[in-house]
Design a protein around this motif. Structure first.
Motif, short mmCIF file in Angstrom:
data_model
loop_
_atom_site.label_atom_id
_atom_site.label_comp_id
_atom_site.label_asym_id
_atom_site.label_seq_id
_atom_site.Cartn_x
_atom_site.Cartn_y
_atom_site.Cartn_z
N LYS A 5 -14.07 -20.40 -10.78
CA LYS A 5 -12.90 -21.28 -10.83
C LYS A 5 -13.02 -22.15 -9.59
N ILE A 6 -13.32 -23.42 -9.81
CA ILE A 6 -13.66 -24.32 -8.71
C ILE A 6 -12.44 -25.09 -8.24
N GLY A 7 -12.28 -25.12 -6.92
CA GLY A 7 -11.23 -25.92 -6.30
C GLY A 7 -11.86 -26.99 -5.43
N LEU A 8 -11.25 -28.14 -5.37
CA LEU A 8 -11.73 -29.25 -4.54
C LEU A 8 -10.61 -29.67 -3.62
N ILE A 9 -10.89 -29.71 -2.31
CA ILE A 9 -9.87 -30.16 -1.36
C ILE A 9 -10.38 -31.37 -0.59
N GLN A 10 -9.46 -32.23 -0.22
CA GLN A 10 -9.79 -33.44 0.51
C GLN A 10 -9.11 -33.45 1.87
N PHE A 11 -8.87 -32.29 2.43
CA PHE A 11 -8.26 -32.19 3.74
C PHE A 11 -9.02 -31.16 4.58
N CYS A 12 -8.77 -31.16 5.86
CA CYS A 12 -9.48 -30.26 6.77
C CYS A 12 -8.84 -28.88 6.80
N LEU A 13 -9.66 -27.86 6.76
CA LEU A 13 -9.20 -26.49 6.89
C LEU A 13 -9.31 -26.06 8.35
N SER A 14 -8.52 -26.69 9.17
CA SER A 14 -8.47 -26.35 10.59
C SER A 14 -7.09 -26.74 11.10
#
Length: 89
Positions: A5-14
């Motif tokens: 199950k693929i997720g795509l994010i366009q923000f930083c994980l920090s």
């Protein structure tokens, strides 16, 4: 990975950073400890939301401003058994 199950994010994980160059001056160890705890809490909260979405493969879009992930976010996601692919264009 089976049944991905693929997720795509366009923000930083920090932890969030300011848009302009600022310095934080910490004069006591307790202040530094508090900052680190808040960053950890923020990143863990984001990772839990990703886990709650049901994805087990996470694609992270490449960021031109800074690293899209940090070691702590990768650690949390690995513990949650989520494969992370960074710098996706």
């Amino acid at each position: 990975v089976e049944n991905a199950k693929i997720g795509l994010i366009q923000f930083c994980l920090s932890a969030p950073k300011t848009d302009i160059e600022n310095n934080v001056v910490v004069s006591e160890y307790a202040q530094m400890d508090r900052i680190l705890r808040e960053e950890r809490k923020y990143i863990l909260k984001m990772c839990k939301k990703i886990k709650a979405s049901g994805c087990n493969v996470l694609l992270v879009q490449k960021s031109i401003l800074r690293d899209a992930t940090n070691d702590l976010s990768l650690h949390f996601l690995a513990k949650m058994k989520i494969m992370v692919i960074t710098d996706v264009e």
